[in-house]
Enzyme design. Structure first.
Site, PDB file in Angstrom:
ATOM      1  N   THR B  45     -58.121 -33.795 -11.241  1.00 48.15           N
ATOM      2  CA  THR B  45     -56.825 -33.114 -11.355  1.00 48.15           C
ATOM      3  C   THR B  45     -55.954 -33.781 -12.416  1.00 48.15           C
ATOM      4  O   THR B  45     -55.223 -33.109 -13.168  1.00 48.15           O
ATOM      5  CB  THR B  45     -56.111 -33.138  -9.994  1.00 48.15           C
ATOM      6  OG1 THR B  45     -56.965 -32.528  -9.030  1.00 48.15           O
ATOM      7  CG2 THR B  45     -54.787 -32.394 -10.046  1.00 48.15           C
ATOM      8  N   HIS B  48     -56.872 -32.576 -15.712  1.00 41.90           N
ATOM      9  CA  HIS B  48     -56.299 -31.254 -15.976  1.00 41.90           C
ATOM     10  C   HIS B  48     -54.839 -31.395 -16.420  1.00 41.90           C
ATOM     11  O   HIS B  48     -54.390 -30.714 -17.336  1.00 41.90           O
ATOM     12  CB  HIS B  48     -56.368 -30.368 -14.727  1.00 41.90           C
ATOM     13  CG  HIS B  48     -57.755 -29.955 -14.354  1.00 41.90           C
ATOM     14  ND1 HIS B  48     -58.615 -29.370 -15.247  1.00 41.90           N
ATOM     15  CD2 HIS B  48     -58.439 -30.062 -13.189  1.00 41.90           C
ATOM     16  CE1 HIS B  48     -59.781 -29.120 -14.648  1.00 41.90           C
ATOM     17  NE2 HIS B  48     -59.700 -29.540 -13.403  1.00 41.90           N
TER      18      HIS B  48
END
Lengths: 352, 352, 352, 352
Positions: B45, B48
């Site tokens: 994450t 990202h």
């Protein structure tokens, strides 16, 4: 001299229709029994076979006596058959398991790898007599009426679905109010479901859903099913989705109405691709999705019988026409028009 | 005079990249604690967020200190904070639940309706200090090494997924061998999984999968994953599918390799539509599909700690580069190339 | 001409001892099979029958061939027997259920109301051949060694007990380290039990417990078992008690060492009244107490086989003397002295 | 100027009796709320405190305002209290858990190692106002009547016991028909229990048991309870025992009436040693015995509220006298004579 021939409703050729014929009464093996059929009920699957749809064409090998929902009286038993006796009032689990595969060995015989279905893969119960493995016989408590005895197979589907997880004190959504959906409403209510929502596009069936005990019955044509259900549950959604329609739109609405952490138990067979939104409706929601097939052997039968015997289920609104086998054409037509509840045949004559 | 400023890795603008800045050390409320971060690990994450993909653009509101996997030492506690003390060696559940919604009330706080995530919705742990609600603190047993303490968040995902159903004496398929998939292999094996299959397209990760204890590691490029797995399980398929890839093809193969009655636990987030064959892979199979999100609060933490403390999990092969916050650009680049295991930052200096 | 007679170890009279006799090879019914016994193991129950204690006097009706732990090769099958073939390497569930009572119908055949035990209620496996219902046969995976095949019955008791509830990441106390207690240690460890405590008064068996993988082995003679276990678990107590002793003092200590909310699974048979402190040890604790009997048919067998086949269980330390049936007197004496592990007979000759 | 004093029913000295006094309205901390008590109900425990039995002498430290079953309106909230607001209609879980022990961390807060009980360990609700941690507040749905709101604590005991395992389609025996036993009958029936048996020595309560929905109510004085129940269940025994009496003879009869594989959930507190026959009633039977304590936080409250809100529970027959705090002596006397149902106090005046 005992009778050797009997009447049976048979699919003779790979085409629409059926024939009432005289055939030999089945002979039985050492582990089998012969049952004289008192009452038998028409399933949606029988409609498919009668109408000869694509599924039927791929699965059914004529000639075949079809029918798989029934009750009757044991006529004769094989020499190795135990726990049964002539004169017993019985129904039967028509899914015949192999007893040796992985699933059979771990107590999941209902999803046996080698399952054969009586009335689909071998001759069924639209006849005066039907041959059944002794191990598949279910003795019916005398407190249970005969017409209920004829629909234990679909009622078992409903009980299996409802009791596949906790239901007491839970909000419930039943999507699709065909016979099994309607039965699920009654079962969920009897087992402590708190608020029971139901969705159904057919007005007649919506009316039936109310009679079966649904607290709120919604018409998908009125729009925004998920929003209405979330509103009615304080924004949370329902705890349990019982999917009985097989309709892709209903499945999608059902999942959107399901709360995070909820249970979705799927019995309806989607007729076309039913894309789940795995990310939002399953993964982020921490949902549990259960495929439901058949009935647990025989835990479901035990639960269903206990509920019926104790009078917890009123299924009277479900029953429609009661007739004899020679009226089969009228019966199938009635059902295809969607106006009837469960239609019963009495192959050995209607009760007085 | 105590320090009032600290270094923190921050996303300042809605674009690729990050900045190491000096910001004020967070002040804490009465039910909160301040933790001095010893080690922190980079999650997918975080990659990202660093790269600023579509999901990041829709969720992240710069400026934000990101990072949500860490361990450290409690520096200060609020006046109402109970069960914690300065000096405690801790990690934290970074999903902050509301404690009042339906899910929180029934013990499913991990799928709280009002969840906020530290490091995503508020400042996280890529910093010298991080502010945490006292109720979210997890005290780490001193027997557990610091670098393990930094990866409890993803290890918890793995433990939550593996232990979401029975695993002992079951065959298991892990689809996707990123860090959480790899951890799942180790956890499944430690908890009695019998044969552990793993699939992965990246050769480096397939090698890692073997090191973590997988019995059979398959390359989807070699074709017919479901067939190979059915062959290796006597035609039955695996009991348990642990889906860690989010890849639609892997999901489809995983479901085809699952036995009737099996469990599919889905943690990987599909990046595009992943159509399940509901009829054949879920309903007729009587399968159970579980969406898995986060970690159970705090049952997963208890299970994970017990396994680690007892030495049941060897995760050493997982660890890659260990560096300091100012080397962040190199670290993210390394990860994006897919060659690294878990990369650790030491915001207050590397251990000697 | 095939042989018609065989050697069998038989209890002929209601008194201590047994006789090796020549008797007719059993004939089999249509649903039965005949197995040539390769290896058979002596159970504590066999010791009771040999010694003719009060239980034996009330249950056993001489003459009887006893013995109920074995493996062998199918010699012959009945004409209705399915899923089995001559030459198969097999063991068997020796508890024969009726298939028709409430428990059999709901998947709890191991507590059938009409259970008969082969080797207790009818002729058993201390013989060259044994007759078994086809439905009770368990085919052994060829990867499992013959001496393991001879002890699947007691290993099944251990697996049933350990897996009667969650075990992964849980602390465990095994009270009593006879053969099944020892097996339970290995099973609990293989299935993710975190810290495994064991108590045993016999020094030889305490040594065995360590070899089987117990983390901490305690001698009740050293006092305060519950206090020591609470200390070692941060004051909490163990998550799981596996009671294998039947000893009232051990049962009491076990319950005192159990944490609030813990599981106590009781397999050992108390020989005298074992008063539980229901208020403090069960009710206020919110504990779950499970009576464990036999093995689940055949879920336990599936789990056990999967663990064995995957090499998760090292039971080698358990095995003691391997001998032939004519040496039975020495074998029983050895066991009565408590010095031996599992003793195996080879009725058709020892393997080379 | 707001009132600073209130009336409270207090135990002032270690002896029989109580005093209605004027005391300061409690001040609250940042995570607490103050509730104006609308209705409060007398528990059996309050009777023990009033009468000052051995248990009270060992646990209660006068002076103490007792009482722990109530509903009311939030008057004031602390500055950190979330999810609550002045004016909310509420009850509360009076067991206050520590939030940090092993049990609290794994979702079993009802058996917290450091539990404190409001009304026993600190001032309770027999008063105009009561102080409660915000986390323990339960908001009552407006559809639920006030007098039901006053008995959620014992109703929660009943719901916790009934729903501690499967109940739908199961036969049930409730031993002991005090208030919680009576509530259990209604709950078991609402949740699909099939046949509900109840035993009770008091004729008045047997009459109540019928009104609550028991199918068969038995007087132990008539002899052979287990035999009668086995006869009524086809020789099998009941699936579920809900033990509500704490009476050793009733416990013994209940276990003898339980089927093999059945569930016994024990809530009643035995006042003397209640020896279980572990061998025959637990181990050989493969029974599951559950100690039940308090209510699950807050799963039980959710289930109970859903059942009440949906109108599934008619508890009207349970309610007896409704009075004011100054009539306490009459109220306790009435209860001690065993003639009353649940007696309610209205500390701020009876509703019109």
């Amino acid at each position: 001299m005992p009778a050797t021939m009997m009447k049976a409703l048979r699919k003779l050729r790979p085409e629409r229709g059926a024939n009432l014929e005289s055939v030999a009464i089945p002979s039985i093996g050492p582990n089998e029994v012969l049952v004289r059929v008192s009452a038998t009920s028409i399933c949606g699957t029988d409609l498919h076979i009668y109408g000869w749809d694509r599924w039927s064409a791929s699965r059914i090998k004529p000639p075949l006596t079809f029918g798989h929902e029934f009750c009757g009286i044991i006529e004769r038993i094989g020499e190795e058959a135990a726990g049964v006796a002539p004169g017993d009032f019985v129904s039967a689990e028509m899914h015949v398991n192999c007893a040796h595969c992985h699933q059979c060995r771990i107590g999941e015989a209902h999803i046996c790898q080698n399952l054969r279905i009586i009335g689909i893969d071998q001759d069924g119960c639209f006849a005066e007599f039907v041959r059944i493995p002794a191990a598949n016989i279910w003795k019916i408590d005398p407190a249970i009426p005969q017409h209920y005895g004829a629909i234990l197979d679909p009622l078992g589907n409903a009980v299996h679905t409802v009791l596949a997880g906790p239901i007491a004190g839970r909000t419930v959504l039943v999507t699709g109010c065909g016979p099994i959906g309607l039965m699920s409403i009654a079962v969920a209510k009897a087992c402590g479901g708190s608020v029971i929502f139901a969705t159904e596009i057919n007005a007649f069936r919506r009316e039936m859903a109310k009679k079966m005990g649904a607290d709120e019955v919604l018409d998908p044509a009125d729009g925004d099913i998920p929003g209405k259900i979330r509103d009615a549950t304080g924004g949370t959604g329902v705890d349990v989705l019982l999917e009985m329609s097989g309709n892709p739109a209903a499945i999608r609405q059902g999942f959107q109405a399901l709360r995070a952490g909820g249970r979705a138990s799927l019995l309806g067979i989607p007729t076309s691709d039913a894309a789940l939104d795995l990310v939002n409706d399953v993964i982020f929601k921490g949902a549990t999705v259960q495929g439901i097939y058949g009935r647990r052997m025989f835990e479901t039968w035990v639960q269903m019988s206990a509920l019926l015997k104790a009078g917890r289920l009123n299924l009277e609104p479900l029953f429609g026409e009661r007739t004899t086998l020679d009226k089969f054409a009228d019966a199938f037509e009635l059902l295809q028009e969607g106006h009837a509840g469960k239609v019963l045949f009495y192959p050995n004559g209607k009760p007085h």
